[in-house]
Enzyme design. Structure first.
Site, PDB file in Angstrom:
ATOM      1  N   GLN A  78       1.000  -1.136  -0.044  1.00 32.24           N
ATOM      2  CA  GLN A  78      -0.070   0.009  -0.050  1.00 32.24           C
ATOM      3  C   GLN A  78       0.865   1.048  -0.175  1.00 32.24           C
ATOM      4  O   GLN A  78       1.229   1.871   0.958  1.00 32.24           O
ATOM      5  CB  GLN A  78      -0.897  -0.048   1.106  1.00 32.24           C
ATOM      6  CG  GLN A  78      -1.834   1.005   1.109  1.00 32.24           C
ATOM      7  CD  GLN A  78      -3.258   0.657   0.704  1.00 32.24           C
ATOM      8  OE1 GLN A  78      -3.857  -0.127   0.758  1.00 32.24           O
ATOM      9  NE2 GLN A  78      -3.675   1.919  -0.063  1.00 32.24           N
ATOM     10  N   PHE A  79       1.363   1.711  -1.009  1.00 26.19           N
ATOM     11  CA  PHE A  79       2.183   2.965  -1.226  1.00 26.19           C
ATOM     12  C   PHE A  79       1.627   4.073  -0.761  1.00 26.19           C
ATOM     13  O   PHE A  79       2.262   4.989  -0.329  1.00 26.19           O
ATOM     14  CB  PHE A  79       2.942   2.881  -2.724  1.00 26.19           C
ATOM     15  CG  PHE A  79       1.789   3.364  -3.714  1.00 26.19           C
ATOM     16  CD1 PHE A  79       1.623   4.728  -3.894  1.00 26.19           C
ATOM     17  CD2 PHE A  79       1.160   2.556  -4.368  1.00 26.19           C
ATOM     18  CE1 PHE A  79       0.850   5.161  -4.976  1.00 26.19           C
ATOM     19  CE2 PHE A  79       0.381   2.962  -5.411  1.00 26.19           C
ATOM     20  CZ  PHE A  79       0.099   4.384  -5.641  1.00 26.19           C
ATOM     21  N   THR A  80       0.181   4.205  -0.949  1.00 27.94           N
ATOM     22  CA  THR A  80      -0.432   5.522  -0.547  1.00 27.94           C
ATOM     23  C   THR A  80      -0.410   5.687   1.087  1.00 27.94           C
ATOM     24  O   THR A  80      -0.927   6.828   1.251  1.00 27.94           O
ATOM     25  CB  THR A  80      -2.037   5.071  -0.976  1.00 27.94           C
ATOM     26  OG1 THR A  80      -2.549   4.141  -0.285  1.00 27.94           O
ATOM     27  CG2 THR A  80      -2.007   4.998  -2.431  1.00 27.94           C
TER      28      THR A  80
END
Length: 150
Positions: A78-80
């Site tokens: 989950q890079f966000t």
């Protein structure tokens, strides 16, 4: 590394209409990675997650760890989680590690968590468009950042 840990009674990950991961009681872990993350972060975070006492005992008190509860886990990249909303209305993801750094760390995290839990950990697929479904039990949601060990 930053994680959002959700205690779930059910969770699944679907990619292009195919369910690739599914658990009942356990944890759904969203994992964000930055360039500064290293094996020390992986070791610390895996141990913390395995021993975090967020499952109810026979008296209804959150006194059992994931290890005690024998819960299952899904880890989703989950890079966000490393979004910066400081300027304007469009989040910047410049802090998030690029795939050449993030993928090996993601895989190492999953492997280390499997070692701590002594069982397989299910995953999504790094970089894929995933549909994540869950029933948050409690609800219990905890955020931990290995760069800020408070």
């Amino acid at each position: 590394m930053k994680v959002v840990i959700q205690r779930v009674s059910k969770a699944s990950v679907t990619i292009e209409g195919e369910k690739v991961a599914s658990i009942e009681n356990g944890l759904l872990i969203l994992l964000g990675i930055v360039n500064e993350d290293a094996q020390d972060d992986i070791n610390w975070l895996s141990k913390k997650i395995g021993n975090l006492r967020i499952f109810e005992d026979e008296n209804g008190v959150m006194n059992k760890s994931l290890l005690d509860a024998k819960g299952d886990v899904i880890v989703v990249s989950q890079f966000t989680l490393h979004a910066s909303t400081k300027k304007g209305n469009r989040p910047s993801y410049i802090k998030a590690a690029k795939p050449d750094v993030a993928i090996p760390l993601y895989n190492a995290f999953v492997n280390q968590l499997e070692s701590v839990l002594r069982k397989p950990v299910q995953t999504g697929s790094f970089g894929a468009d995933m549909k994540v479904e869950l029933i948050n039990d409690g609800p219990v949601t905890i955020i931990i950042d290995s760069q800020n060990k408070e």
